[in-house]
Design a protein around this motif. Sequence first.
Motif, mmCIF file in Angstrom:
data_model
loop_
_atom_site.group_PDB
_atom_site.id
_atom_site.type_symbol
_atom_site.label_atom_id
_atom_site.label_comp_id
_atom_site.label_asym_id
_atom_site.label_seq_id
_atom_site.Cartn_x
_atom_site.Cartn_y
_atom_site.Cartn_z
ATOM 1 N N LEU A 1 0.843 -1.193 0.000
ATOM 2 C CA LEU A 1 0.000 0.000 0.000
ATOM 3 C C LEU A 1 0.878 1.243 0.000
ATOM 4 O O LEU A 1 1.951 1.262 0.615
ATOM 5 C CB LEU A 1 -0.909 0.018 1.234
ATOM 6 N N PRO A 2 0.429 2.308 -0.673
ATOM 7 C CA PRO A 2 1.237 3.531 -0.747
ATOM 8 C C PRO A 2 1.036 4.427 0.463
ATOM 9 O O PRO A 2 -0.023 4.432 1.106
ATOM 10 C CB PRO A 2 0.707 4.209 -2.013
ATOM 11 N N VAL A 3 2.057 5.216 0.760
ATOM 12 C CA VAL A 3 1.984 6.277 1.750
ATOM 13 C C VAL A 3 3.051 7.292 1.375
ATOM 14 O O VAL A 3 4.101 6.934 0.834
ATOM 15 C CB VAL A 3 2.201 5.737 3.194
ATOM 16 N N LEU A 4 2.760 8.561 1.591
ATOM 17 C CA LEU A 4 3.793 9.578 1.420
ATOM 18 C C LEU A 4 4.660 9.603 2.668
ATOM 19 O O LEU A 4 4.151 9.527 3.789
ATOM 20 C CB LEU A 4 3.163 10.963 1.238
ATOM 21 N N VAL A 5 5.962 9.719 2.490
ATOM 22 C CA VAL A 5 6.864 9.914 3.630
ATOM 23 C C VAL A 5 7.515 11.276 3.492
ATOM 24 O O VAL A 5 7.726 11.778 2.389
ATOM 25 C CB VAL A 5 7.931 8.799 3.724
ATOM 26 N N THR A 6 7.803 11.904 4.631
ATOM 27 C CA THR A 6 8.418 13.221 4.638
ATOM 28 C C THR A 6 9.638 13.232 5.541
ATOM 29 O O THR A 6 9.634 12.594 6.599
ATOM 30 C CB THR A 6 7.425 14.306 5.084
ATOM 31 N N GLY A 7 10.663 13.966 5.114
ATOM 32 C CA GLY A 7 11.853 14.132 5.938
ATOM 33 C C GLY A 7 11.680 15.185 7.004
ATOM 34 O O GLY A 7 12.452 15.231 7.971
ATOM 35 N N GLY A 8 10.679 16.036 6.847
ATOM 36 C CA GLY A 8 10.401 17.048 7.853
ATOM 37 C C GLY A 8 11.502 18.095 7.949
ATOM 38 O O GLY A 8 12.412 18.176 7.122
ATOM 39 N N GLN B 1 14.825 13.988 8.101
ATOM 40 C CA GLN B 1 14.919 12.606 8.586
ATOM 41 C C GLN B 1 14.015 11.713 7.740
ATOM 42 O O GLN B 1 12.793 11.786 7.829
ATOM 43 C CB GLN B 1 14.501 12.523 10.057
ATOM 44 N N TRP B 2 14.637 10.870 6.938
ATOM 45 C CA TRP B 2 13.901 9.952 6.091
ATOM 46 C C TRP B 2 13.797 8.593 6.775
ATOM 47 O O TRP B 2 14.374 8.387 7.859
ATOM 48 C CB TRP B 2 14.568 9.895 4.720
ATOM 49 N N PRO B 3 13.034 7.654 6.246
ATOM 50 C CA PRO B 3 12.690 6.436 6.994
ATOM 51 C C PRO B 3 13.850 5.669 7.615
ATOM 52 O O PRO B 3 13.699 5.088 8.696
ATOM 53 C CB PRO B 3 11.949 5.592 5.949
ATOM 54 N N GLU B 4 15.019 5.652 6.983
ATOM 55 C CA GLU B 4 16.130 4.908 7.576
ATOM 56 C C GLU B 4 16.605 5.548 8.887
ATOM 57 O O GLU B 4 17.347 4.925 9.651
ATOM 58 C CB GLU B 4 17.295 4.787 6.589
ATOM 59 N N ALA B 5 16.179 6.795 9.171
ATOM 60 C CA ALA B 5 16.551 7.478 10.411
ATOM 61 C C ALA B 5 15.360 7.650 11.351
ATOM 62 O O ALA B 5 15.403 8.483 12.264
ATOM 63 C CB ALA B 5 17.158 8.846 10.081
ATOM 64 N N TRP B 6 14.302 6.855 11.169
ATOM 65 C CA TRP B 6 13.081 7.021 11.942
ATOM 66 C C TRP B 6 13.037 6.205 13.235
ATOM 67 O O TRP B 6 12.000 6.158 13.900
ATOM 68 C CB TRP B 6 11.873 6.628 11.087
ATOM 69 N N GLY C 1 10.270 18.113 1.906
ATOM 70 C CA GLY C 1 9.544 17.490 0.815
ATOM 71 C C GLY C 1 8.888 16.177 1.187
ATOM 72 O O GLY C 1 8.921 15.728 2.334
ATOM 73 N N THR C 2 8.264 15.562 0.207
ATOM 74 C CA THR C 2 7.617 14.262 0.382
ATOM 75 C C THR C 2 8.057 13.318 -0.728
ATOM 76 O O THR C 2 8.380 13.755 -1.838
ATOM 77 C CB THR C 2 6.078 14.385 0.357
ATOM 78 N N ARG C 3 8.051 12.026 -0.423
ATOM 79 C CA ARG C 3 8.394 11.001 -1.400
ATOM 80 C C ARG C 3 7.379 9.869 -1.284
ATOM 81 O O ARG C 3 6.820 9.629 -0.217
ATOM 82 C CB ARG C 3 9.810 10.462 -1.163
ATOM 83 N N MET C 4 7.176 9.181 -2.381
ATOM 84 C CA MET C 4 6.251 8.062 -2.381
ATOM 85 C C MET C 4 6.912 6.838 -1.749
ATOM 86 O O MET C 4 8.106 6.593 -1.930
ATOM 87 C CB MET C 4 5.820 7.716 -3.802
ATOM 88 N N GLY D 1 5.745 11.032 8.849
ATOM 89 C CA GLY D 1 7.061 11.603 9.060
ATOM 90 C C GLY D 1 7.673 10.995 10.306
ATOM 91 O O GLY D 1 7.145 10.025 10.858
ATOM 92 N N PHE D 2 8.752 11.547 10.765
ATOM 93 C CA PHE D 2 9.422 11.016 11.950
ATOM 94 C C PHE D 2 8.463 10.943 13.143
ATOM 95 O O PHE D 2 8.435 9.953 13.870
ATOM 96 C CB PHE D 2 10.639 11.892 12.302
ATOM 97 N N ASP D 3 7.661 11.988 13.347
ATOM 98 C CA ASP D 3 6.698 11.992 14.447
ATOM 99 C C ASP D 3 5.387 12.656 14.041
ATOM 100 O O ASP D 3 4.682 13.218 14.876
ATOM 101 C CB ASP D 3 7.284 12.680 15.687
ATOM 102 N N THR D 4 5.070 12.597 12.756
ATOM 103 C CA THR D 4 3.861 13.224 12.237
ATOM 104 C C THR D 4 3.061 12.245 11.392
ATOM 105 O O THR D 4 3.604 11.291 10.848
ATOM 106 C CB THR D 4 4.202 14.458 11.373
ATOM 107 N N MET D 5 1.778 12.521 11.285
ATOM 108 C CA MET D 5 0.884 11.678 10.500
ATOM 109 C C MET D 5 -0.243 12.536 9.950
ATOM 110 O O MET D 5 -0.767 13.417 10.645
ATOM 111 C CB MET D 5 0.295 10.568 11.384
ATOM 112 N N ILE D 6 -0.623 12.290 8.694
ATOM 113 C CA ILE D 6 -1.825 12.887 8.113
ATOM 114 C C ILE D 6 -2.740 11.764 7.660
ATOM 115 O O ILE D 6 -2.288 10.782 7.051
ATOM 116 C CB ILE D 6 -1.500 13.805 6.925
#
Length: 292
Positions: free
Chosen positions: A62-69, A73-78, A180-183, A232-237
């Motif tokens: 399933l897709p989700v947008l991820v953000t570095g904020g 901080q991208w997913p490998e640093a979450w 920014g955001t990435r798929m 994001g690291f500590d965010t959600m929409i």
Amino acid sequence: MATLPNPLPDPAAAGLDLPPGSLVDATLDGPWHEPLLWYADGAADQGDWAGLRAAGRRVGLLPVLVTGGQRDQWPEAWDLSPDSASYPGDHDPEEVLAGYWTDYADDELGDAEPADGANGEPGDGTSGKPETGSGSGSGSAGAWPGLAPVPAREAAEDPDTAAAGIVAVVAGDADLWLGGTRMALVPARRSADIPAAIGWTGAVNHENDVARLCAVLRSWEDRYDARVVVLGFDTMIVSVGRPPATMEEARALAAEHYAFCPDNIDQSPPYDLDAYAEKAVLDQDAWSFWWD
């Protein structure tokens, strides 16, 4: 276990035509035994969501947008921790929310006197504490009010179509999310389970087992046609296909939001639950959450 067995396939072997991206297996405890998610190297495009959803769903993604904020901080640093996540289906959403309400609401939602030198007068909504708007004046938020009812209105469109609309808005506004955001694609059977599937720890100061929050998200899927669309690291929409249409419905749901994410009210002016219900819940097609 965070989810029912649903490993992330090798994108190329699964026949997925994806842009350049990365598979993430980094966790707090070292590399995970399999990838937890894939995400693109480049910025998300407004039209990417529908195509990725159609392609990924065929192989359990399933897709989700991820953000570095702001901190890039991208997913490998979450600080992902899949070992810490149980299975969302093992938790009752009302029990979860009632427990949070007991832990937080009685202290935080009572009518509090402002400290010496603080701006505002008691009960005017500026004391630095959120107020229930109940008029009780008792200094207590009262018992857990129970789950909000399903909105009386009918959904205007398919929930995944509504989600795609929110994604297009977020992806199309580069200034909305610093970094920014990435798929991304996540091995999950339903949108609500995405945080648990990757062992997301963005709410760790509020809840150590993200699957309990996912149980609430499942309930919002059922009642409000909600979808998790940004992490994001500590965010959600969360997109909302069938939002509350009356203040009564919005107030009832605002109590759930407070239990789910107290920081949305405790740390956001005007620190008032009724004001939050009117501005952030009533007729809103997206809900945003942030945990300190």
